[in-house]
Design an enzyme around this catalytic site. Structure first.
Site, short mmCIF file in Angstrom:
data_model
loop_
_atom_site.label_atom_id
_atom_site.label_comp_id
_atom_site.label_asym_id
_atom_site.label_seq_id
_atom_site.Cartn_x
_atom_site.Cartn_y
_atom_site.Cartn_z
N LYS A 131 -3.22 15.60 -10.08
CA LYS A 131 -2.76 15.13 -11.23
C LYS A 131 -1.93 16.46 -11.84
CE LYS A 131 -3.63 10.87 -11.77
NZ LYS A 131 -2.66 9.82 -11.79
N ASP A 139 0.77 -1.12 0.09
CA ASP A 139 -0.07 -0.11 -0.11
C ASP A 139 0.75 1.21 0.14
OD1 ASP A 139 -1.81 2.01 0.35
OD2 ASP A 139 -2.82 1.08 2.01
N TYR A 157 -9.13 15.46 -7.65
CA TYR A 157 -8.56 14.93 -8.16
C TYR A 157 -7.68 15.20 -9.44
CZ TYR A 157 -7.50 10.99 -12.19
OH TYR A 157 -7.09 10.49 -13.13
N ASN A 199 2.55 5.07 -11.72
CA ASN A 199 1.17 4.69 -12.33
C ASN A 199 -0.27 4.69 -11.32
OD1 ASN A 199 -0.65 3.81 -14.41
ND2 ASN A 199 -0.72 2.27 -13.25
N ALA A 241 -6.65 18.32 -9.44
CA ALA A 241 -5.61 19.05 -8.90
C ALA A 241 -4.29 18.04 -8.44
CB ALA A 241 -5.92 19.86 -7.42
#
Length: 255
Positions: free
Chosen positions: A160, A65, A156, A92, A158
């Site tokens: 990226k 994790d 989300y 990724n 922001a």
């Protein structure tokens, strides 16, 4: 499925791919292995990683994790213990979360950024001495929404956007070490991300139809199409490319 041929010979290269249990990460791990690389696939769930590695002897697996602050060091150590090097780090792994402004919580924002921003940063830091030794490279997987608005999931987007800015800044910071840093920004791609976000099946299917309708080429992407570009960025053919965010989205960015 899109049938892609390996775009280069990466025999002997040691590659870490996070989020390798499904979607783009699974496709990238397999594509690297087909190109001759030795791949450490990383994801939270061991069974999905074993599915990724099935039939691909070049792929080893490591369940972790990445929100755990110690996980990044353990991932890099696992690769170095096996192969003595890290040539390529593919960041990724990430989470998609619908979070309208009226529903924002501190925990929700922190959890999203822990996986989408903090984990790639800690992995890159842990891998850095080994990447310096190999004059290696980092490929970050962003999203077309890293540079376009996404109402209802702004955090989300922001996260990226932050990953894209890290890409540019690391590229300048590490250029003197011969380390290249680039990012791929896929458009809507077939994966388990929407389901993993907790959305009902009918909502997921409606989102997919709406996305396909907005994409000029008329369809969502296949993971293999994005994976081919990830692998390409790790080849000598792109040796003079760094600090770039390459969008692979069927023309969505043009709309």
């Amino acid at each position: 499925m899109v049938d892609q041929q390996p775009c280069a010979d990466l025999t002997g290269k040691a590659v870490i791919v996070t989020g390798a249990g499904s979607g783009i990460g699974r496709a990238a791990a397999r594509e690297f292995a087909r190109a001759g690389a030795r791949v450490l696939g990383v994801a939270r769930r061991l069974p999905t990683l074993e599915e990724t590695a099935d039939g691909h002897p070049g792929i080893a697996v490591h369940a972790a994790d990445l929100r755990d602050p110690d996980a990044s060091r353990q991932v890099v150590e696992a690769a170095v213990d096996r192969w003595g090097a890290v040539d390529v780090l593919v960041n990724n792994a990430g989470a998609t979360r619908r979070m309208p402004l009226a529903e924002v919580t501190a925990d929700g924002v922190a959890d999203l950024f822990a996986l989408n921003v903090t984990a790639p940063s800690l992995l890159a830091a842990a891998a850095l001495p080994h990447l310096r030794a190999t004059r290696g490279m980092i490929v970050n997987v962003s999203s077309t929404y890293g540079h376009r608005p996404l109402p209802g999931a702004a955090h989300y987007a922001a996260s990226k956007a932050a990953l894209e800015q890290l890409t540019r800044s690391w590229a300048l910071e590490l250029a003197a070490d011969g380390i290249r840093v680039n990012a791929l920004a896929p458009g809507p791609t077939e994966s388990q991300a929407l389901a993993a976000a907790g959305l009902p099946d009918d909502v997921v299917e409606q989102i997919k139809r709406d996305e396909a309708a907005r994409i000029p080429l008329g369809r969502r992407g296949a993971p293999e199409e994005v994976a081919a570009w990830i692998v390409h960025l790790a080849t000598p053919a792109t040796a003079w490319v760094t600090g770039q965010v390459i969008t692979v989205d069927g023309g969505l960015e043009l709309t």
